[in-house]
Design an enzyme around this catalytic site. Structure first.
Site, PDB file in Angstrom:
ATOM      1  N   ASP A 188       0.828  -1.215   0.000  1.00 31.41           N
ATOM      2  CA  ASP A 188       0.000   0.000   0.000  1.00 31.41           C
ATOM      3  C   ASP A 188       0.855   1.254   0.000  1.00 31.41           C
ATOM      4  O   ASP A 188       2.034   1.226   0.359  1.00 31.41           O
ATOM      5  CB  ASP A 188      -0.943   0.018   1.199  1.00 31.41           C
ATOM      6  CG  ASP A 188      -0.224   0.160   2.533  1.00 31.41           C
ATOM      7  OD1 ASP A 188       0.791  -0.542   2.721  1.00 31.41           O
ATOM      8  OD2 ASP A 188      -0.665   0.955   3.380  1.00 31.41           O
ATOM      9  N   GLU A 209       0.260  -1.246   5.609  1.00 31.32           N
ATOM     10  CA  GLU A 209       1.320  -0.826   6.533  1.00 31.32           C
ATOM     11  C   GLU A 209       1.218   0.663   6.842  1.00 31.32           C
ATOM     12  O   GLU A 209       1.488   1.093   7.970  1.00 31.32           O
ATOM     13  CB  GLU A 209       2.694  -1.147   5.930  1.00 31.32           C
ATOM     14  CG  GLU A 209       3.875  -0.929   6.872  1.00 31.32           C
ATOM     15  CD  GLU A 209       4.485   0.463   6.817  1.00 31.32           C
ATOM     16  OE1 GLU A 209       5.380   0.768   7.619  1.00 31.32           O
ATOM     17  OE2 GLU A 209       4.053   1.278   5.961  1.00 31.32           O
TER      18      GLU A 209
END
Length: 409
Positions: free
Chosen positions: A80, A175
């Site tokens: 991400d 994350e």
């Protein structure tokens, strides 16, 4: 190495921005687009035991090619990108043989990447830089790390003369919103230790990070006509301002560095009858960290005494300093350090002024220092990464695998 750049460019073209307000894992459906691509690619380069679970956690294995038994090690990156800045329609620019001058990111909007402001640029004169077009982030955090891990594994598959033990790799969602390790199956991963490829400039090697907590201060007020408000009105905005005024003015992100902790107010909203402050607390030292939390309790108590029970405080711990879990197995840091030095890279060992999946993973039983991925100016339009830095990261991964097989008995 010839596939490293095109591989990275393919990854950053896929929007994988995470969403802190989502309750799902991954937090956004679009993270699946890169996740599914990676699964196919890992099969194609010859990885084994390639898997993806219902939450988009990807794992794969490069089997050992030596007879002796050595610990299984791992490498981890996240798919991400931050919700803080757009990751949609990323259009990277490639600056070959950088001359040390300003780089025009967007002529129309007059957005310039200048060494006068970003001095680190001058380290990379003569190198190839990948930048944004000034309208989005780049996504080197952490698609550079993914590209480096995939490229290193491909290199090891193609060069069986390089001896190594069993290698596990993993790519995680979310994350950037602090959830990257929440559903990570450490037992399934099966590594004795791992490294996150999620640092910045060449040489970074980090095994300690902030202790972290979030705090929410809720203030209730009473609205009365201002002409008749004496001894009646309770202005929640004013109390919020008073609360902020009691925080140490120099202990903020923009005035601290190295191991100095801080309070960071990232949201304040309010009206006369209701106000809310949201902030984060960070400190590498556990004792200082607890003292910071206590200060918020003390300020709340002081204002409650003055105004009554109009103020509530809620503090939630987020993650802890992984140093206490890494130090007992410090050889894993020494191996990474030796890998860098053997490649002519000067290790930069320093604390992370932030968090990392490695922190949570370390406390879940997987000690996990952090290694550079090469990028700079993450989370914004000035983000860039030198291609040569990414190449060095690939070399470090390969060398760590080699050294582990040679040194560990």
């Amino acid at each position: 190495m010839e596939k490293l750049l095109p591989r990275f460019l393919e990854y950053v073209a896929i929007d994988t921005q995470s969403d802190p307000y989502s309750k799902t894992t991954p937090s956004t459906e679009k993270q699946w687009n890169l996740a599914k691509k990676l699964v196919l690619e890992l099969h194609q380069i010859g990885m084994q035991e390639v898997s993806i679970d219902e939450h988009a956690y990807i794992m794969a294995t490069l089997p050992s090619n030596i007879d002796k038994k050595v610990p299984t090690i791992g490498f981890v990156s996240h798919i991400d990108t931050t919700p803080d800045f757009s990751g949609k329609n990323v259009k990277p620019q490639i600056v070959k043989d950088y001359d040390g001058e300003e780089i025009i990111l967007n002529k129309q909007k007059e957005i310039v990447l200048s060494p006068d402001y970003f001095e680190d640029l001058l380290q990379y004169k003569g190198q190839t830089l990948i930048t944004t077009d000034g309208t989005t982030l780049l996504g080197a955090d952490d698609k550079a790390g993914i590209a480096e891990i995939v490229t290193a594994m491909e290199y090891l598959v193609q060069h069986p003369e390089i001896k190594h033990g069993k290698i596990r790799i993993a790519f995680t969602p979310d994350e950037e919103i602090g959830r990257g390790a929440h559903k990570f199956d450490v037992e399934k991963f099966g590594a004795a230790w791992a490294y996150t490829m999620d640092g910045s400039q060449v040489g970074e090697l980090e095994f300690e990070n902030f202790n972290a907590a979030s705090a929410k201060i809720q203030i209730e007020g009473k609205s009365v006509h201002p002409g008749y408000a004496k001894n009646k009105m309770v202005n929640a905005i004013g109390i919020a301002n008073e609360f902020l005024g009691l925080l140490p003015p120099r202990e903020v992100p923009e005035k601290t560095s190295d191991r100095e902790g801080f309070f960071h107010v990232h949201s304040i909203k309010g009206e006369i009858e209701s106000a809310e402050i949201q902030l984060i607390i960070r400190d590498h030292d556990q004792e200082h960290f607890e003292a910071r939390k206590q200060l918020l309790h003390d300020i709340t108590a002081k204002l409650q005494k003055k105004y009554g029970d109009y103020i509530t405080l809620n503090i939630e711990d987020q993650y802890r300093n992984m140093r206490e879990k890494v130090e007992p197995v410090f050889h894993i840091v020494e191996i990474a350090k030796e890998a860098m030095e053997s490649l002519g890279i000067e290790p930069i060992i320093k604390p992370i002024r932030g968090g990392t999946d490695g922190s949570q993973l370390s406390f879940m039983g997987l000690p996990c220092p952090n290694i550079f991925a090469g990028g700079h100016n993450f989370h914004g339009k000035y983000e860039y990464v030198p291609l040569e830095s990414m190449e060095k990261a690939v070399q470090v991964i390969v060398k760590i695998c080699e050294l582990t097989a040679v040194q560990i008995k």
